[in-house]
Scaffold this motif. Structure first.
Motif, PDB file in Angstrom:
ATOM      1  N   TYR A   1       0.848  -1.186   0.000  1.00 19.13           N
ATOM      2  CA  TYR A   1       0.000   0.000   0.000  1.00 19.13           C
ATOM      3  C   TYR A   1       0.890   1.244   0.000  1.00 19.13           C
ATOM      4  O   TYR A   1       2.104   1.179   0.268  1.00 19.13           O
ATOM      5  CB  TYR A   1      -0.938   0.015   1.206  1.00 19.13           C
ATOM      6  N   SER A   2       0.264   2.356  -0.279  1.00 18.68           N
ATOM      7  CA  SER A   2       0.977   3.633  -0.289  1.00 18.68           C
ATOM      8  C   SER A   2       0.134   4.661   0.432  1.00 18.68           C
ATOM      9  O   SER A   2      -1.028   4.883   0.064  1.00 18.68           O
ATOM     10  CB  SER A   2       1.246   4.072  -1.739  1.00 18.68           C
ATOM     11  N   TYR A   3       0.693   5.250   1.478  1.00 18.61           N
ATOM     12  CA  TYR A   3      -0.016   6.339   2.142  1.00 18.61           C
ATOM     13  C   TYR A   3       0.090   7.558   1.249  1.00 18.61           C
ATOM     14  O   TYR A   3       1.184   8.014   0.905  1.00 18.61           O
ATOM     15  CB  TYR A   3       0.568   6.626   3.522  1.00 18.61           C
TER      16      TYR A   3
ATOM     17  N   HIS B 125       3.928   7.101  -0.170  1.00 13.77           N
ATOM     18  CA  HIS B 125       4.838   6.557   0.845  1.00 13.77           C
ATOM     19  C   HIS B 125       4.534   5.069   0.926  1.00 13.77           C
ATOM     20  O   HIS B 125       3.657   4.629   1.661  1.00 13.77           O
ATOM     21  CB  HIS B 125       4.618   7.237   2.201  1.00 13.77           C
ATOM     22  N   ARG B 126       5.285   4.301   0.154  1.00 10.47           N
ATOM     23  CA  ARG B 126       4.959   2.887  -0.010  1.00 10.47           C
ATOM     24  C   ARG B 126       5.432   2.069   1.186  1.00 10.47           C
ATOM     25  O   ARG B 126       6.543   2.211   1.672  1.00 10.47           O
ATOM     26  CB  ARG B 126       5.563   2.349  -1.310  1.00 10.47           C
TER      27      ARG B 126
ATOM     28  N   GLU C 248       0.850   1.660  12.290  1.00 11.40           N
ATOM     29  CA  GLU C 248       2.232   1.759  11.811  1.00 11.40           C
ATOM     30  C   GLU C 248       2.600   3.181  11.394  1.00 11.40           C
ATOM     31  O   GLU C 248       3.758   3.608  11.554  1.00 11.40           O
ATOM     32  CB  GLU C 248       2.437   0.814  10.622  1.00 11.40           C
ATOM     33  N   LEU C 249       1.664   3.949  10.848  1.00  6.05           N
ATOM     34  CA  LEU C 249       1.955   5.272  10.297  1.00  6.05           C
ATOM     35  C   LEU C 249       1.798   6.402  11.294  1.00  6.05           C
ATOM     36  O   LEU C 249       2.243   7.534  11.041  1.00  6.05           O
ATOM     37  CB  LEU C 249       1.059   5.542   9.083  1.00  6.05           C
TER      38      LEU C 249
ATOM     39  N   GLY D  40      -2.361  -0.437  -3.427  1.00  8.30           N
ATOM     40  CA  GLY D  40      -3.521   0.266  -2.907  1.00  8.30           C
ATOM     41  C   GLY D  40      -3.096   1.541  -2.214  1.00  8.30           C
ATOM     42  O   GLY D  40      -1.990   1.655  -1.673  1.00  8.30           O
ATOM     43  N   LYS D  41      -3.953   2.532  -2.224  1.00  6.05           N
ATOM     44  CA  LYS D  41      -3.647   3.830  -1.618  1.00  6.05           C
ATOM     45  C   LYS D  41      -4.485   4.016  -0.363  1.00  6.05           C
ATOM     46  O   LYS D  41      -5.686   3.757  -0.360  1.00  6.05           O
ATOM     47  CB  LYS D  41      -3.926   4.964  -2.609  1.00  6.05           C
TER      48      LYS D  41
END
Length: 321
Positions: free
Chosen positions: A178-180, A186-187, A208-209, A279-280
């Protein structure tokens, strides 16, 4: 003059009761008259029977006594004729009874009977034998209780086997790329089970983020969105749902969750390829502010009924044109 001083309703009720008594009295009188008439009629019928009997005797007596006879001879002859007449009536009555008995016995014979006489049944208990079927005759179209029970048992076993297999699949672990997205990507990667939902993914991602992005420290999963192949995926869907149905999005398959470079400008979805997008994960507030700007301008809510015939990546098309 005496008069009734009670309410009008009580007076009406008294009048009705008086009328009913008079009507009942008239009915009783009519019944008495009817009973008397029936009694007289019955006596007349009895008298007619006796009259017919003695008229026949008198007629026979006249024919048998011709000429001069003494009173004693006439009396003896009369007694003899009466006895003969009685025997004749008794004989006719017995013949009528015999005819009625024969008719009754014929009716009983004509009826089908499935009863078994006690004399035909042996005292010993017999073991019931099963009627065997002819193996050369196809009886599959006939109802068979044993066959139906076996089929139901097999069907239930297959159903349980399928459910167990699906539960095993849901427990399998997959890697989600995924990518924030906050304007730039931000993968990251995270491991999830196939049976987990998008809501559970966002919970793990947020955990996690949260330390790396200040805007996420006070956010909740309800404030996040998950975008896969340009489709906004509702939080209640599971990865298993997309894997089983082989669901597809606008720009790639929804049932693959790793990420590979997409070099296609336009491709037929019927011929699936390995390329897929990460996925984003984004804040819903960021999406509302930037949904008129690429890539958010391509995002739209996921509709399970909608089918995508082709994958397109419009930014690459526009860049090449």
């Amino acid at each position: 003059m005496a008069h009734y001083g009670g309410p009008a309703s009580e007076g009406g009720r008294a009048i009705q009761m008086q009328k009913r008594r008079e009507k009942h009295k008239e009915e009783v009188e009519l019944k008495k008259i009817k009973i008397e008439e029936e009694s007289v009629s019955a006596l007349n019928n009895i008298n007619k029977k006796f009259e017919a009997h003695y008229d026949a005797v008198e007629s026979s007596l006249k024919h048998s006594t011709v000429g001069l006879v003494t009173f004693g001879e006439m009396k003896a002859k009369q007694q003899l004729l009466v006895e003969e007449r009685q025997r004749e009536l008794a004989r006719k009555e017995s013949q009528l009874k015999e005819i009625k008995t024969k008719k009754h016995s014929n009716k009983n014979v004509s009826k089908l009977s499935f009863e078994v006489d006690d004399d035909d049944v042996d005292d010993e208990d017999e073991v019931p034998r099963k009627v065997a079927k002819n193996p050369d005759v196809d009886t599959s179209f006939l109802p068979d209780k044993e066959r139906e029970e076996e089929e139901n048992k097999l069907r239930e076993e297959l159903r349980r086997e399928w459910i167990d297999k699906q539960e095993t699949i849901k427990e399998e672990v997959i890697e989600i790329t995924y990518s924030y997205w906050d304007g730039s990507g931000h993968r990251r990667t995270v491991e999830m089970k196939k049976g987990n939902s998008i809501q559970q993914l966002l919970q793990k991602v947020l955990k996690e983020l949260r330390n790396d992005f200040i805007e996420l420290r006070t956010a909740s999963t309800d404030q996040l969105i998950f975008v896969k192949e340009d489709l906004l995926i509702p939080h209640h869907y599971t990865f298993y749902d997309f894997i089983v149905t082989k669901a597809r999005g606008k720009s790639g398959p929804l049932f693959q969750f790793d990420a590979r470079d997409d070099v296609r400008l336009e491709s037929n979805a019927a011929v699936e390829k390995d390329e897929t997008h990460a996925g984003k994960v984004a804040l819903r507030s960021w999406y509302e502010r930037n949904k008129h700007i690429f890539p958010a301008s391509r995002w739209e809510p996921y509709d399970a009924e909608k089918k995508w015939g082709k994958y397109t990546v419009k930014d690459k098309l526009n860049k090449n044109s």
